[in-house]
Design a protein around this motif. Structure first.
Motif, PDB file in Angstrom:
ATOM      1  N   LEU A 150       0.827  -1.202   0.000  1.00  0.00           N
ATOM      2  CA  LEU A 150       0.000   0.000   0.000  1.00  0.00           C
ATOM      3  C   LEU A 150       0.863   1.254   0.000  1.00  0.00           C
ATOM      4  CD1 LEU A 150      -3.240   1.029   1.429  1.00  0.00           C
ATOM      5  CD2 LEU A 150      -1.294   2.200   2.441  1.00  0.00           C
ATOM      6  N   VAL A 151       1.928   1.273   0.817  1.00  0.00           N
ATOM      7  CA  VAL A 151       2.810   2.446   0.868  1.00  0.00           C
ATOM      8  C   VAL A 151       3.403   2.716  -0.515  1.00  0.00           C
ATOM      9  CG1 VAL A 151       4.973   3.355   1.797  1.00  0.00           C
ATOM     10  CG2 VAL A 151       3.352   2.212   3.317  1.00  0.00           C
ATOM     11  N   ALA A 152       3.872   1.670  -1.183  1.00  0.00           N
ATOM     12  CA  ALA A 152       4.424   1.830  -2.531  1.00  0.00           C
ATOM     13  C   ALA A 152       3.362   2.358  -3.485  1.00  0.00           C
ATOM     14  CB  ALA A 152       4.975   0.494  -3.034  1.00  0.00           C
ATOM     15  N   ALA A 153       2.130   1.861  -3.346  1.00  0.00           N
ATOM     16  CA  ALA A 153       1.037   2.300  -4.222  1.00  0.00           C
ATOM     17  C   ALA A 153       0.674   3.760  -3.961  1.00  0.00           C
ATOM     18  CB  ALA A 153      -0.180   1.404  -4.028  1.00  0.00           C
ATOM     19  N   VAL A 154       0.718   4.180  -2.696  1.00  0.00           N
ATOM     20  CA  VAL A 154       0.449   5.579  -2.362  1.00  0.00           C
ATOM     21  C   VAL A 154       1.476   6.483  -3.039  1.00  0.00           C
ATOM     22  CG1 VAL A 154       0.495   7.297  -0.502  1.00  0.00           C
ATOM     23  CG2 VAL A 154      -0.732   5.142  -0.172  1.00  0.00           C
ATOM     24  N   PHE A 155       2.739   6.096  -2.964  1.00  0.00           N
ATOM     25  CA  PHE A 155       3.798   6.897  -3.589  1.00  0.00           C
ATOM     26  C   PHE A 155       3.596   6.955  -5.099  1.00  0.00           C
ATOM     27  CE2 PHE A 155       7.877   7.825  -5.429  1.00  0.00           C
ATOM     28  CZ  PHE A 155       8.439   8.749  -4.570  1.00  0.00           C
ATOM     29  N   ASP A 156       3.355   5.809  -5.716  1.00  0.00           N
ATOM     30  CA  ASP A 156       3.164   5.768  -7.175  1.00  0.00           C
ATOM     31  C   ASP A 156       1.960   6.605  -7.594  1.00  0.00           C
ATOM     32  OD1 ASP A 156       5.348   4.101  -7.425  1.00  0.00           O
ATOM     33  OD2 ASP A 156       4.158   2.258  -7.544  1.00  0.00           O
ATOM     34  N   TRP A 157       0.909   6.548  -6.807  1.00  0.00           N
ATOM     35  CA  TRP A 157      -0.330   7.298  -7.070  1.00  0.00           C
ATOM     36  C   TRP A 157      -0.050   8.799  -7.062  1.00  0.00           C
ATOM     37  CZ3 TRP A 157      -3.691   8.988  -2.571  1.00  0.00           C
ATOM     38  CH2 TRP A 157      -4.908   9.537  -2.993  1.00  0.00           C
ATOM     39  N   VAL A 158       0.668   9.249  -6.044  1.00  0.00           N
ATOM     40  CA  VAL A 158       0.956  10.679  -5.917  1.00  0.00           C
ATOM     41  C   VAL A 158       1.934  11.136  -6.990  1.00  0.00           C
ATOM     42  CG1 VAL A 158       2.077  12.416  -4.455  1.00  0.00           C
ATOM     43  CG2 VAL A 158       0.434  10.799  -3.459  1.00  0.00           C
ATOM     44  N   ILE A 159       3.006  10.365  -7.214  1.00  0.00           N
ATOM     45  CA  ILE A 159       4.031  10.786  -8.170  1.00  0.00           C
ATOM     46  C   ILE A 159       3.486  10.771  -9.596  1.00  0.00           C
ATOM     47  CG2 ILE A 159       5.127   8.588  -8.776  1.00  0.00           C
ATOM     48  CD1 ILE A 159       7.051  11.711  -7.703  1.00  0.00           C
ATOM     49  N   ALA A 160       2.582   9.832  -9.895  1.00  0.00           N
ATOM     50  CA  ALA A 160       1.994   9.788 -11.234  1.00  0.00           C
ATOM     51  C   ALA A 160       1.137  11.019 -11.488  1.00  0.00           C
ATOM     52  CB  ALA A 160       1.153   8.518 -11.403  1.00  0.00           C
ATOM     53  N   ASP A 161       0.394  11.432 -10.474  1.00  0.00           N
ATOM     54  CA  ASP A 161      -0.469  12.603 -10.631  1.00  0.00           C
ATOM     55  C   ASP A 161       0.354  13.877 -10.812  1.00  0.00           C
ATOM     56  OD1 ASP A 161      -3.235  13.864 -10.405  1.00  0.00           O
ATOM     57  OD2 ASP A 161      -2.178  14.907  -8.791  1.00  0.00           O
ATOM     58  N   ILE A 162       1.375  14.056  -9.980  1.00  0.00           N
ATOM     59  CA  ILE A 162       2.170  15.280 -10.076  1.00  0.00           C
ATOM     60  C   ILE A 162       2.995  15.293 -11.360  1.00  0.00           C
ATOM     61  CG2 ILE A 162       4.278  14.550  -8.837  1.00  0.00           C
ATOM     62  CD1 ILE A 162       4.155  17.253  -7.367  1.00  0.00           C
ATOM     63  N   ALA A 195      11.705   5.336   1.245  1.00  0.00           N
ATOM     64  CA  ALA A 195      13.102   5.633   0.910  1.00  0.00           C
ATOM     65  C   ALA A 195      13.482   4.987  -0.420  1.00  0.00           C
ATOM     66  CB  ALA A 195      14.019   5.144   2.028  1.00  0.00           C
ATOM     67  N   ARG A 196      13.076   3.739  -0.605  1.00  0.00           N
ATOM     68  CA  ARG A 196      13.390   3.042  -1.862  1.00  0.00           C
ATOM     69  C   ARG A 196      12.661   3.677  -3.039  1.00  0.00           C
ATOM     70  NH1 ARG A 196      10.436  -0.744  -4.300  1.00  0.00           N
ATOM     71  NH2 ARG A 196       9.243  -1.222  -2.420  1.00  0.00           N
ATOM     72  N   LYS A 197      11.395   4.032  -2.844  1.00  0.00           N
ATOM     73  CA  LYS A 197      10.620   4.624  -3.932  1.00  0.00           C
ATOM     74  C   LYS A 197      11.170   5.995  -4.320  1.00  0.00           C
ATOM     75  CE  LYS A 197       7.437   3.077  -5.540  1.00  0.00           C
ATOM     76  NZ  LYS A 197       7.297   2.165  -6.705  1.00  0.00           N
ATOM     77  N   ARG A 198      11.662   6.749  -3.355  1.00  0.00           N
ATOM     78  CA  ARG A 198      12.239   8.047  -3.662  1.00  0.00           C
ATOM     79  C   ARG A 198      13.490   7.904  -4.522  1.00  0.00           C
ATOM     80  NH1 ARG A 198      11.898  11.151   2.210  1.00  0.00           N
ATOM     81  NH2 ARG A 198       9.700  11.773   2.107  1.00  0.00           N
ATOM     82  N   VAL A 199      14.317   6.926  -4.193  1.00  0.00           N
ATOM     83  CA  VAL A 199      15.526   6.685  -4.993  1.00  0.00           C
ATOM     84  C   VAL A 199      15.146   6.299  -6.420  1.00  0.00           C
ATOM     85  CG1 VAL A 199      17.521   5.172  -5.292  1.00  0.00           C
ATOM     86  CG2 VAL A 199      16.961   6.063  -3.023  1.00  0.00           C
ATOM     87  N   GLU A 200      14.174   5.405  -6.553  1.00  0.00           N
ATOM     88  CA  GLU A 200      13.729   4.978  -7.879  1.00  0.00           C
ATOM     89  C   GLU A 200      13.166   6.160  -8.668  1.00  0.00           C
ATOM     90  OE1 GLU A 200      10.884   1.937  -7.107  1.00  0.00           O
ATOM     91  OE2 GLU A 200      12.372   0.438  -6.513  1.00  0.00           O
ATOM     92  N   ALA A 201      12.356   6.979  -7.999  1.00  0.00           N
ATOM     93  CA  ALA A 201      11.754   8.127  -8.679  1.00  0.00           C
ATOM     94  C   ALA A 201      12.818   9.136  -9.089  1.00  0.00           C
ATOM     95  CB  ALA A 201      10.721   8.793  -7.769  1.00  0.00           C
ATOM     96  N   GLY A 202      13.836   9.337  -8.232  1.00  0.00           N
ATOM     97  CA  GLY A 202      14.909  10.265  -8.556  1.00  0.00           C
ATOM     98  C   GLY A 202      15.674   9.831  -9.794  1.00  0.00           C
ATOM     99  N   ALA A 203      15.948   8.532  -9.890  1.00  0.00           N
ATOM    100  CA  ALA A 203      16.664   8.014 -11.062  1.00  0.00           C
ATOM    101  C   ALA A 203      15.833   8.191 -12.322  1.00  0.00           C
ATOM    102  CB  ALA A 203      16.995   6.537 -10.845  1.00  0.00           C
ATOM    103  N   LEU A 204      14.529   7.932 -12.214  1.00  0.00           N
ATOM    104  CA  LEU A 204      13.649   8.096 -13.368  1.00  0.00           C
ATOM    105  C   LEU A 204      13.571   9.554 -13.791  1.00  0.00           C
ATOM    106  CD1 LEU A 204      11.580   7.102 -15.428  1.00  0.00           C
ATOM    107  CD2 LEU A 204       9.826   7.275 -13.640  1.00  0.00           C
ATOM    108  N   MET A 205      13.415  10.453 -12.816  1.00  0.00           N
ATOM    109  CA  MET A 205      13.316  11.876 -13.144  1.00  0.00           C
ATOM    110  C   MET A 205      14.613  12.388 -13.765  1.00  0.00           C
ATOM    111  SD  MET A 205      10.263  12.572 -12.515  1.00  0.00           S
ATOM    112  CE  MET A 205      10.323  14.340 -12.799  1.00  0.00           C
ATOM    113  N   ALA A 206      15.753  11.871 -13.324  1.00  0.00           N
ATOM    114  CA  ALA A 206      17.021  12.271 -13.916  1.00  0.00           C
ATOM    115  C   ALA A 206      17.094  11.828 -15.376  1.00  0.00           C
ATOM    116  CB  ALA A 206      18.187  11.689 -13.121  1.00  0.00           C
ATOM    117  N   THR A 207      16.612  10.624 -15.638  1.00  0.00           N
ATOM    118  CA  THR A 207      16.588  10.130 -17.021  1.00  0.00           C
ATOM    119  C   THR A 207      15.699  11.004 -17.896  1.00  0.00           C
ATOM    120  OG1 THR A 207      16.985   7.846 -16.313  1.00  0.00           O
ATOM    121  CG2 THR A 207      16.004   8.161 -18.489  1.00  0.00           C
ATOM    122  N   LEU A 208      14.512  11.339 -17.383  1.00  0.00           N
ATOM    123  CA  LEU A 208      13.585  12.172 -18.148  1.00  0.00           C
ATOM    124  C   LEU A 208      14.146  13.581 -18.346  1.00  0.00           C
ATOM    125  CD1 LEU A 208      10.195  11.105 -16.510  1.00  0.00           C
ATOM    126  CD2 LEU A 208      11.141  10.365 -18.708  1.00  0.00           C
TER     127      LEU A 208
END
Length: 209
Positions: free
Chosen positions: A66-78, A127-140
């Motif tokens: 659920l925590v991972a899904a909450v993060f994905d939900w918020v980051i996808a919207d923003i 913490a893990r999701k933030r690292v993953e999101a940071g790497a993705l945002m850097a790529t984009l």
């Protein structure tokens, strides 16, 4: 095969989606409603959502999922709203449009700022999701620089992309913590001006050895 009938005019699939959204909202509130969020449990999530535990396990295997899904939900919207804001802006105003959408979003809902940027949240999944999101945002970010500036992909582009993402994250974290005393519009102006200063193609040209 047994068919699930609509209940109150709402199809079963839609009811499941509605319950899942209630659980996501409950998770966001319990995780980030305050800086001193308590221990997250399935029981607390269900109580906040007004649902029984069986509905939790209808959508999630455990609280970490659920925590991972909450993060994905918020980051996808923003990400979606920021991309729309950037696409709608003139080229020279795109940096400000993107930063304005991010700052406006986290200023409008402090929970989002805490989820994405607060150093007070020690949840391992976040913490893990933030690292993953940071790497993705850097790529984009690197891809956008390549397309908008007409430069080739190289390690200078990658280095600057990571610098941009890390710098924006750290600056917004400091702003949320009160270490940077700027009004939202002032913060947007500062971030946008910094990003625009990095839009010089010369910065990304690999020297000939």
């Amino acid at each position: 095969m047994t068919q699930v009938r609509p209940y109150g005019g709402v199809e079963a699939r839609e009811r499941i989606a509605q319950r899942r959204n209630r659980l996501l909202e409950a998770g966001l509130e319990l995780l980030c409603g305050t800086d001193d969020a308590g221990e997250l449990t399935v029981r607390a999530i269900c109580r906040q959502a007004g649902l029984s535990a069986r509905y939790f396990y209808e959508s999630f295997t455990d609280k970490d999922e659920l925590v991972a899904a909450v993060f994905d939900w918020v980051i996808a919207d923003i990400a979606t709203t920021t991309q729309a804001a950037v696409s709608a802006a003139r080229p020279k105003a795109q940096s400000r449009a993107g930063m304005a959408n991010i700052v406006r979003t986290i200023a409008g809902d402090p929970r989002i700022g805490r989820l994405l940027f607060s150093s007070h949240l020690a949840n391992a999944v976040l913490a893990r999701k933030r690292v993953e999101a940071g790497a993705l945002m850097a790529t984009l970010s690197g891809q956008q620089a390549i397309e908008s500036l007409g430069v080739r992909d190289n390690d200078r582009v990658k280095a600057t992309a990571h610098f941009v993402v890390g710098g924006v994250v750290q600056t917004i974290s400091a702003w949320l913590a009160g270490d940077v005393d700027l009004e939202p519009d002032q913060l947007v102006d500062q971030l946008a001006a910094t990003l625009d200063a990095l839009a010089d193609p010369v910065l990304y040209v690999q020297p000939i050895e």
